[in-house]
Enzyme design. Structure first.
Site, PDB file in Angstrom:
ATOM      1  N   ASN A 135      -6.325  14.262  -2.201  1.00 27.18           N
ATOM      2  CA  ASN A 135      -5.580  13.267  -1.409  1.00 27.18           C
ATOM      3  C   ASN A 135      -4.231  13.844  -0.993  1.00 27.18           C
ATOM      4  OD1 ASN A 135      -4.717  10.326  -0.688  1.00 27.18           O
ATOM      5  ND2 ASN A 135      -3.139  11.000  -2.123  1.00 27.18           N
ATOM      6  N   GLU A 136      -3.871  13.639   0.241  1.00 29.84           N
ATOM      7  CA  GLU A 136      -2.573  14.084   0.768  1.00 29.84           C
ATOM      8  C   GLU A 136      -2.201  15.475   0.223  1.00 29.84           C
ATOM      9  OE1 GLU A 136       0.441  10.952   0.633  1.00 29.84           O
ATOM     10  OE2 GLU A 136      -0.719   9.788   2.065  1.00 29.84           O
ATOM     11  N   GLU A 193      -5.951   5.447   4.537  1.00 29.57           N
ATOM     12  CA  GLU A 193      -4.756   4.700   4.110  1.00 29.57           C
ATOM     13  C   GLU A 193      -4.032   4.221   5.354  1.00 29.57           C
ATOM     14  OE1 GLU A 193      -2.151   6.314   1.085  1.00 29.57           O
ATOM     15  OE2 GLU A 193      -3.858   7.236   0.052  1.00 29.57           O
ATOM     16  N   GLU A 242      -5.608   1.725  -6.121  1.00 34.33           N
ATOM     17  CA  GLU A 242      -5.083   2.868  -6.866  1.00 34.33           C
ATOM     18  C   GLU A 242      -4.554   2.411  -8.228  1.00 34.33           C
ATOM     19  OE1 GLU A 242      -2.158   5.026  -4.593  1.00 34.33           O
ATOM     20  OE2 GLU A 242      -2.004   6.606  -6.108  1.00 34.33           O
ATOM     21  N   GLN A 256      -2.968  -1.772  -0.058  1.00 37.38           N
ATOM     22  CA  GLN A 256      -4.025  -1.686  -1.047  1.00 37.38           C
ATOM     23  C   GLN A 256      -4.528  -3.089  -1.386  1.00 37.38           C
ATOM     24  OE1 GLN A 256      -3.156   0.780  -4.419  1.00 37.38           O
ATOM     25  NE2 GLN A 256      -2.296   2.423  -3.166  1.00 37.38           N
ATOM     26  N   TYR A 268       1.120   4.769   7.847  1.00 39.71           N
ATOM     27  CA  TYR A 268       1.647   3.451   7.467  1.00 39.71           C
ATOM     28  C   TYR A 268       2.597   2.952   8.552  1.00 39.71           C
ATOM     29  CZ  TYR A 268      -0.234   4.017   2.757  1.00 39.71           C
ATOM     30  OH  TYR A 268      -1.079   4.146   1.686  1.00 39.71           O
TER      31      TYR A 268
END
Ligand code: AHR
Length: 512
Positions: free
Chosen positions: A192-193, A316, A45, A365, A261
């Protein structure tokens, strides 16, 4: 194919002496799924030092580079056979206007990176830079496009720009910018999200918006077709997945995303290197929860898509801690220890074992951000423990899953417990069998017996990633402290392979 749950019923556990011993039974099933290599994807990103001062140092840098991208990073990522790379976000994606990043670099407009540190983005790394990087890596690009603050036209122009081989306004513009042939981008993220930084939408609103965007997405002359990925649920938001599966017609969608996460507490994430055993345990509990998440999201998808035409894309995942002292809190720069190797090994085993539905995933990432595989400091570059796990697991790329069954011994801390062992197995096109084993126990060696009968194995070799302390990591002063090496602590007798797995280690067995 039998479900893993059913196979688990065959597991046995026997305790011999002080060491717990688990027998892993391997099932050979002709119709078992192929573990898509895209499960081993990465994510980069415009965040902190991932792109700028990470991948991209500019053409005039003293650091050896190809069109501004560090050649040491390119080589390192090629060595782990990076299958795909997601870009430009993340949250940044829904603020990104791709036309700002094409044409002469000096003339490109600047924007403020509102999500990540409020820094000025000069757009010097844009579409050509990214797609040429993917070509250099031999990786499929995965473009996450702007829905939150963009338009259908902006989105579809981007597809035309990178994929159209004929006469069209965007193909003409691409040629004017020096690229004759299209890149042929298959993977497209539709925002995204969207439940958060992508626009704080309800799933119903997003599902409608998705239908609108997907209707106008054409592959143009891309012979690989187009693969549309809907912005998916946050962790255990099963309602989100339910609504997308219910409301989006199947001909408009190829993948549904999921983000999760391994975080102990969003308000107190704790240090990446200076952590207690309790914090380690809690991180692993979060990481192992991926199995439940994937199982439950899959069950919802099965309800609407029993033929499994739509994939689950975990685009992710990874560990998230407090940033390193003295670094910009908005840059998410963190070190990477053996704890991260445990997260990686266990999570990838989960994805392998769910490869019927999970066809793609992206570790967050790649460079200098969150659970990075590479860290850089000016001219220096180091490979993290997570990098070595990715390297060891390349053997599973596009191999056929061998479903396994076993009962794990427990890793106990303060009266709470987690399964200590995580495993997955596959058979590649040469009939070579690989079994990846992770022992997350912080203290105990666990002996595992892999029943290799019926697999026609004559020779066994193995690789290990282990270290003295759980907190061990590579530094720019000591870049090779943690690295994978040959492992010999196993015995093969009458088809039974007995392996002593040291505390917090990852072992990959190869049987030929
Ligand atoms: O990976 C960092 C951020 O985490 C991404 O930008 C966003 O999608 C997620 O919340």
């Amino acid at each position: 194919m039998k479900t893993l749950k059913a196979l688990l019923a065959f597991g046995i556990l026997s305790i011999t002496g002080i060491k717990a011993q688990s027998e892993i039974k391997i099932q050979v099933e002709e119709d078992a799924p192929i573990i898509s290599k895209h499960i081993y994807g990465h994510f980069s990103e415009h965040l902190g030092r991932c792109i700028y001062d990470g991948f991209y140092v500019g053409e005039n840098s003293d650091i050896p580079n190809k069109d501004g991208v560090r050649t040491d990073i390119i080589e390192a990522l090629k060595a782990i056979e990076i299958p795909n790379l997601r870009w430009p976000g993340g949250c940044f994606a829904d603020t990104y206007h791709w036309k700002d990043g094409i044409g002469p670099k000096k003339e490109r407009p600047t924007i403020v990176n509102q999500w990540w540190g409020g820094v000025t983005e000069d757009n010097s790394f844009g579409t050509h830079d990214f797609l040429n990087l993917c070509e250099a890596l031999g990786a499929e690009p995965y473009l996450a496009a702007n829905v939150g603050s963009g338009t259908v036209k902006e989105f579809t122009d981007w597809i035309q720009y990178v994929n159209h081989d004929g006469e069209s306004p965007m193909a003409k513009l691409r040629r004017e910018n020096g690229r004759e042939k299209p890149w042929g981008v298959k993977y497209w993220g539709v925002g995204n999200e969207m439940w958060g930084c992508g626009g704080n939408m309800t799933p119903e609103h997003y599902a409608n918006l998705y239908r609108q965007y997907a209707t106008f997405m054409s592959s143009w002359s891309n012979d690989k077709g187009i693969y549309r990925i809907a912005s998916g649920a946050n962790v255990d938001d099963y309602h989100w997945t339910e609504v997308l599966m219910r409301d989006i017609p199947k001909h408009l969608i190829e993948g549904v995303a999921l983000h999760s996460y391994s975080v102990i507490d969003w308000n107190n994430k704790s240090s990446a290197t200076d952590f207690s055993e309790e914090e380690y345990f809690l991180t692993m509990k979060e990481a192992l929860k991926m199995d439940e998440l994937v199982t439950k999201h899959t069950a919802i998808m099965d309800k609407y898509d029993p033929d499994r035409k739509i994939d689950l894309v975990v685009d992710e995942w990874g560990g998230w801690y407090d940033v390193e002292e003295g670094t910009n809190p908005g840059f998410l720069y963190q070190q990477n220890t053996m704890r991260d190797a445990m997260i990686a090994g266990a999570t990838l085993n989960i994805f392998n074992n769910h490869s019927e539905r999970v066809k793609m995933a992206n570790l967050a990432q790649t460079v200098n951000v969150l659970q990075a595989v590479i860290l850089t400091n000016e001219k220096k570059m180091l490979l993290t423990p997570t990098y070595y796990v990715m390297k060891m697991y390349t053997v599973h790329h596009d191999a056929q899953l061998l479903p396994i069954s076993f009962e794990s011994p427990k890793y106990k801390v303060d009266g709470k417990s987690l399964p200590a062992i995580s495993a997955s197995a596959s058979k590649d096109s040469n009939n070579t069998v690989h079994v990846s084993l992770v022992n997350i126990d912080a203290h105990k060696t666990n002996t595992v017996t892999v029943n290799m009968n019926g697999l026609n194995i004559k020779n066994v070799s193995a690789t290990i990633l282990s270290s003295e302390k759980l907190q061990d990591h590579n530094t720019f002063e000591e870049p090779n402290k943690v690295q994978s090496k040959e492992f010999k602590d196993f015995k093969l007798k009458k088809g039974m392979l007995s392996v002593d797995l040291p505390p917090f280690s990852v072992v990959v067995i190869e049987g030929k």
